[in-house]
Design a protein around this motif. Structure first.
Motif: not given
Length: 122
Positions: A37-53
Motif C-alpha cells: 500500500s506504500e508503493r506509488p500508484g496504490i491506494t488501499l482503503r478499509v471499510i470497518p465493521f463500525t461503518s454505518e454508511d
C-alpha cells in the motif's frame, strides 16, 4: 516501473480478519498488504465493521476503467464462478456501488493504521 498504473482497492474488515493458513500466515499477509500500500500508484482503503454508511453485501468486484470509458469492464466473483460485465447499465450500477464504498471507507492513512492494528492482534 517509473510511472505505474493507478490501483485502488477497498477491503472489508472481514477480509482482513480471515485466518487462512493460521495466525502467522495471516499476519505475514497483512504486513505484505501494508508494504504494497506504500508503493506509488496504490491506494488501499478499509471499510470497518463500525461503518454505518455502507451496508451493501456484495461479491468481489474489480472495476477496470481507462481513458476510453466504452472499454470499462467489471469482473465479479460469485459462488458459481466469475463473470465479465460491460453493458452501460451494469457499469453504472457497479460504479455507484463503488462510489458508496469509497465514501464509507477510511482514508488511506487510517486504513494502514487499521491494518497494522489487526496484524498486531494476530
Amino acid at each position: 516501473r517509473e510511472n505505474p498504473p493507478q490501483f485502488e482497492a477497498i477491503v472489508f474488515e472481514a477480509a482482513l480478519r480471515m485466518r487462512v493458513g493460521g495466525r502467522k500466515v495471516a499476519r505475514d499477509q497483512l504486513e505484505y498488504v501494508l508494504s504494497a500500500s506504500e508503493r506509488p500508484g496504490i491506494t488501499l482503503r478499509v471499510i470497518p465493521f463500525t461503518s454505518e454508511d455502507f451496508i451493501e453485501v456484495t461479491q468481489t468486484v474489480m472495476y477496470a476503467r481507462g481513458v476510453v470509458t466504452q472499454l470499462d469492464t467489471v469482473h465479479i466473483d460469485t459462488p458459481f464462478g466469475g463473470g465479465f460485465l460491460d453493458a452501460a447499465a451494469d457499469l453504472n450500477r457497479y460504479r455507484t456501488l463503488l462510489d458508496l464504498a469509497e465514501q464509507a471507507a477510511l482514508t488511506p492513512e487510517e486504513s494502514r493504521s487499521f491494518i497494522h492494528h489487526v496484524a498486531r492482534e494476530l
